[in-house]
Design an enzyme around this catalytic site. Structure first.
Site, PDB file in Angstrom:
ATOM      1  N   HIS A 194       3.045  40.863  29.008  1.00  0.00           N
ATOM      2  CA  HIS A 194       4.466  40.496  29.041  1.00  0.00           C
ATOM      3  C   HIS A 194       4.720  39.367  28.027  1.00  0.00           C
ATOM      4  O   HIS A 194       4.041  38.341  28.045  1.00  0.00           O
ATOM      5  CB  HIS A 194       4.910  40.075  30.441  1.00  0.00           C
ATOM      6  N   ALA A 195       5.718  39.571  27.172  1.00  0.00           N
ATOM      7  CA  ALA A 195       5.961  38.639  26.064  1.00  0.00           C
ATOM      8  C   ALA A 195       6.254  37.229  26.565  1.00  0.00           C
ATOM      9  O   ALA A 195       6.982  37.043  27.543  1.00  0.00           O
ATOM     10  CB  ALA A 195       7.138  39.138  25.230  1.00  0.00           C
ATOM     11  N   HIS A 228      13.740  36.819  20.260  1.00  0.00           N
ATOM     12  CA  HIS A 228      13.843  36.091  21.541  1.00  0.00           C
ATOM     13  C   HIS A 228      12.744  35.034  21.651  1.00  0.00           C
ATOM     14  O   HIS A 228      13.018  33.860  21.918  1.00  0.00           O
ATOM     15  CB  HIS A 228      13.740  37.103  22.694  1.00  0.00           C
ATOM     16  N   GLU A 229      11.525  35.442  21.425  1.00  0.00           N
ATOM     17  CA  GLU A 229      10.399  34.511  21.608  1.00  0.00           C
ATOM     18  C   GLU A 229      10.442  33.387  20.568  1.00  0.00           C
ATOM     19  O   GLU A 229      10.158  32.234  20.882  1.00  0.00           O
ATOM     20  CB  GLU A 229       9.056  35.259  21.533  1.00  0.00           C
ATOM     21  N   HIS A 250      12.513  30.536  21.599  1.00  0.00           N
ATOM     22  CA  HIS A 250      11.804  29.562  22.451  1.00  0.00           C
ATOM     23  C   HIS A 250      11.003  28.589  21.577  1.00  0.00           C
ATOM     24  O   HIS A 250      11.042  27.383  21.764  1.00  0.00           O
ATOM     25  CB  HIS A 250      10.813  30.267  23.376  1.00  0.00           C
ATOM     26  N   GLU A 290      16.373  30.710  27.403  1.00  0.00           N
ATOM     27  CA  GLU A 290      16.311  32.171  27.287  1.00  0.00           C
ATOM     28  C   GLU A 290      17.385  32.744  26.362  1.00  0.00           C
ATOM     29  O   GLU A 290      17.283  33.889  25.941  1.00  0.00           O
ATOM     30  CB  GLU A 290      16.435  32.814  28.676  1.00  0.00           C
ATOM     31  N   HIS A 328       7.957  38.911  36.586  1.00  0.00           N
ATOM     32  CA  HIS A 328       8.390  37.568  37.000  1.00  0.00           C
ATOM     33  C   HIS A 328       8.206  37.313  38.487  1.00  0.00           C
ATOM     34  O   HIS A 328       8.197  36.162  38.920  1.00  0.00           O
ATOM     35  CB  HIS A 328       9.845  37.339  36.591  1.00  0.00           C
ATOM     36  N   TYR A 375      17.720  34.372  33.207  1.00  0.00           N
ATOM     37  CA  TYR A 375      18.040  35.494  32.323  1.00  0.00           C
ATOM     38  C   TYR A 375      19.470  35.976  32.530  1.00  0.00           C
ATOM     39  O   TYR A 375      20.109  36.486  31.609  1.00  0.00           O
ATOM     40  CB  TYR A 375      17.055  36.648  32.523  1.00  0.00           C
TER      41      TYR A 375
HETATM   42  O1  X8Z Z   1      10.790  38.025  30.222  1.00  0.00           O
HETATM   43  C1  X8Z Z   1      11.557  38.106  29.282  1.00  0.00           C
HETATM   44  C2  X8Z Z   1      11.113  37.632  27.904  1.00  0.00           C
HETATM   45  C3  X8Z Z   1      10.122  36.532  27.984  1.00  0.00           C
HETATM   46  S1  X8Z Z   1      10.803  35.036  28.524  1.00  0.00           S
HETATM   47  C4  X8Z Z   1      10.475  38.780  27.155  1.00  0.00           C
HETATM   48  N1  X8Z Z   1      12.764  38.675  29.438  1.00  0.00           N
HETATM   49  C5  X8Z Z   1      13.227  39.171  30.727  1.00  0.00           C
HETATM   50  C6  X8Z Z   1      12.441  40.389  31.180  1.00  0.00           C
HETATM   51  O2  X8Z Z   1      11.745  40.980  30.351  1.00  0.00           O
HETATM   52  O3  X8Z Z   1      12.540  40.764  32.346  1.00  0.00           O
HETATM   53  C7  X8Z Z   1      13.785  38.818  28.399  1.00  0.00           C
HETATM   54  C8  X8Z Z   1      14.897  39.576  29.050  1.00  0.00           C
HETATM   55  C9  X8Z Z   1      14.671  39.525  30.525  1.00  0.00           C
HETATM   56 ZN    ZN Z   2      12.186  34.199  27.177  1.00  0.00          ZN
END
Ligand code: X8Z
Ligand code: ZN
Length: 611
Positions: free
Chosen positions: A340-341, A370-371, A374, A398, A498, A508
């Site tokens: 997960h990024a 996105h990254e 950060h 975010e 998450h 988010y």
């Molecule tokens: O988790 C993330 C990023 C890393 S902070 C890739 N996002 C959420 C997800 O993937 O559930 C970005 C959008 C929502």
């Molecule tokens: Zn993020």
């Protein structure tokens, strides 16, 4: 991926002697003593946070029992010291001090973990184990090699075979079943910590970090969602009718909900990957960024260079050499990692990194921007005291990269040479539709994840009801239903990163709104006056300066003030998002009327009562 609050949810306390200046004394404390105390706090937290980041970096890029244990130990040390500092800070309660110093105390006190060392250690280990379980999770299709989340998500994106989608969906959700055994204890221990520090439960502690009361915060997110819900419902109705046209009975449910496996995403959280299915047959998407990347042989590194190039074009510096040396851009072949990024701030200075498993597609191209948002935030606030080295709130963090990615418009792609000519105006609706499938489709999902967790924390949802309450929220908010029957042997929340990794999620939801506020402000700063959705701030130093000023402030002042300085608005405000999508809103409504489709769906009465 430093998140102070998040780390605070993970640690245990050791009885370490307090430094001399924090020992209670009869004399009332002075401002100079308060300043000295905060200086010590900043220094200690900086050191322990950096050690914690190093341990977690190694764990998430090389998951083993040992690295999990080392990461848990680092969490424990950081959380224990944080607890001590929060307790010692009480000595300065009621002291008149400069606003900036008072804010450092306020932010320090937004923490609280169990003070019993055994419990803290237990909590840290459970946290690391859940993270590891997600990272190691695999789906093993019959007769084929087992695959991790990065590959299952590509299948969900690209496959149009409903059986394959169903098998992949069911297969991935199995990874979370073993988490169910330890998740209740993990949540209980976090509550224990929060209660010791005066919060009703951990959810209340999470909601306390927004420069307003936890109650006001809950009302604020509901208020903004109410504004956007009619738009979501129109989109949902339109997408559902197109899915029925494509898949027939597989997509049709009498209650009007959409089966969760057909939306191009494992969690049905963003739907842009099925833009091809929903784009009206008399028009088409003018381009597919994934195809353009493949045609240009752009690899993972190349994608990240495009991202960096954008930030440089608006006046930000090049990324440090260590970023390129230490980041993980693709999935290693020989070990388990958390794919997960995420973006990391390993030394709270310039040692920023990304940890991603990139594929050359549109989703990952956005993720790169996105990254990097950060990372540029982290570098911008590095001259603040440690306690202010954070986003104005976590939703800001975010939103930065996403506000930049909104500038990936046809104009920008032409400047890069990705496309040779501008698409006709008739491509605006398909492009906006694709963007709504990403941004608007996400809103109810972004809201419900922590609605679920807040209720787990406050006891409304009991462990015996984890799965049915999860689906009740998904049905109520998203109008999305599980494609096969679920039971309380499943633990579908844990199949989402998450939840397993215990990262608060309302950030988010906030970010989906803020990003349009930031983007509109940058567009205005750049001098752009056309329709909002066609604006790209690529190359605009004026837009970049505005952004850089906001980033440098970190968390040093209430976010409302930071937002006001950036946008002129002092609250979460959907008007920029509504303005951006205005032509599509009208169009969607017309389509639904023309097709005789009424937005909405019906949900079962109350699944928790119907036991
Ligand atoms: O988790 C993330 C990023 C890393 S902070 C890739 N996002 C959420 C997800 O993937 O559930 C970005 C959008 C929502
Ligand atoms: Zn993020």
């Amino acid at each position: 991926m430093r998140n102070f609050l998040f780390l605070a949810t993970l640690l245990a306390a050791f009885a370490i002697a307090l430094p001399a200046q924090t020992k209670p004394s009869a004399k009332p404390p002075t401002v100079a003593e308060a300043q000295a105390f905060i200086d010590t706090a900043n220094a200690d937290l900086l050191k322990l946070t950096n050690e914690d980041q190093q341990a977690h970096w190694v764990e998430e890029t090389y998951i083993t029992d040992d690295t999990e244990s080392l990461a848990a130990q680092a969490d424990t040390r950081l959380l224990a010291r944080t607890n001590e500092l929060v307790i010692a800070a009480r000595r300065f309660d009621g002291l008149q001090m400069p606003p900036s110093l008072a804010r450092e105390f306020l932010l320090l006190k937004l923490n609280g973990s169990p003070t019993d060392p055994k419990l803290l250690e237990e909590m840290s280990l459970l946290g690391a184990q859940l993270d590891g379980m997600y990272g190691k999770g695999k789906y093993c299709p019959p007769g084929k090699p087992c695959v991790g989340v990065d590959t299952v998500q590509v299948t969900m994106q690209e496959s149009r075979d409903p059986q394959e989608l169903l098998d992949t969906w069911v297969g991935w959700h199995k990874i979370a079943v073993p988490m169910r055994a330890i998740y209740p204890r993990f949540m209980e221990l976090q509550n224990e910590g929060a209660r010791e520090f005066g919060y009703k439960d951990e959810g209340q502690l999470w909601r306390a970090g927004y420069d307003m009361t936890p109650q006001q915060f809950s009302e604020e997110v509901d208020r903004v969602y109410q504004q956007l819900q009619p738009f979501y419902k129109e989109l949902h109705a339109y997408v559902r009718s197109r899915l029925i046209a494509k898949y027939g009975d597989v997509a049709r449910r009498p209650d009007g909900m959409i089966p969760a496996h057909l939306l191009g995403n494992m969690w049905a959280q963003e739907w842009d990957n099925i833009a091809d299915i929903v784009t009206p047959s008399d028009t088409q998407q003018p381009y597919d960024i994934g195809q353009l990347l493949v045609a240009r042989h752009t690899d993972a590194l190349g994608m990240v260079h495009y991202g960096e190039n954008f930030y440089k074009s608006i006046g930000f510096p090049a990324l440090p050499d260590t970023f390129w040396q230490r980041s993980q851009f693709t999935k290693p072949r020989d070990r388990d990692v958390v794919c997960h990024a995420s973006a990391w701030d390993v030394d709270s200075d310039r040692d920023v990194r990304v940890k991603v498993c990139l594929f050359p597609n549109d989703t990952d191209f956005t993720t790169v921007h996105h990254e990097l948002g950060h990372n540029y935030y982290q570098m911008a606030y590095r001259n603040q005291p440690f306690l202010f080295r954070n986003g104005a709130n976590d939703g800001f963090h975010e939103a930065i990269g996403d506000s930049i990615a909104l500038s990936i418009t046809p104009t920008y792609l032409k400047q890069l040479g990705f496309i040779n000519q501008m698409p006709p105006e008739s491509a605006d609706i398909p492009l906006l539709l694709r963007q709504a499938m990403k941004k608007v489709a996400f809103l109810p999902f972004g809201l419900l994840i922590d609605k679920w967790r807040w209720q787990v924390f406050d006891g409304t949802i009991k462990p015996a009801d984890y799965n049915k309450s999860w689906w009740a929220l998904r049905e109520q908010y998203q109008g999305v239903a599980p494609p096969v029957d679920r039971t309380e042997n499943d633990f579908d929340p844990g199949a989402k990163f998450h939840i397993a990794d215990n990262v608060p999620y309302m950030r988010y939801f906030l970010a989906r709104i803020y990003q349009f506020q930031f983007y509109r402000a940058m567009c205005r700063a750049s001098g752009y006056t056309g329709p909002l959705y066609r604006c790209s701030v690529y190359g605009s130093k004026e837009a970049g300066d505005k952004l850089a000023t906001m980033l440098a402030a970190g968390q040093s002042q209430p976010w409302q003030l930071t937002l006001k300085q950036m946008t002129g608005e002092d609250h979460l405000d959907a008007s920029a998002m509504i303005e951006y999508f205005q032509p599509l809103t009208t169009w969607l409504h017309e389509q639904n009327v023309k097709n005789g489709v009424t937005p909405g769906w019906t949900v079962a009465a109350d699944p928790l009562k119907a036991k």
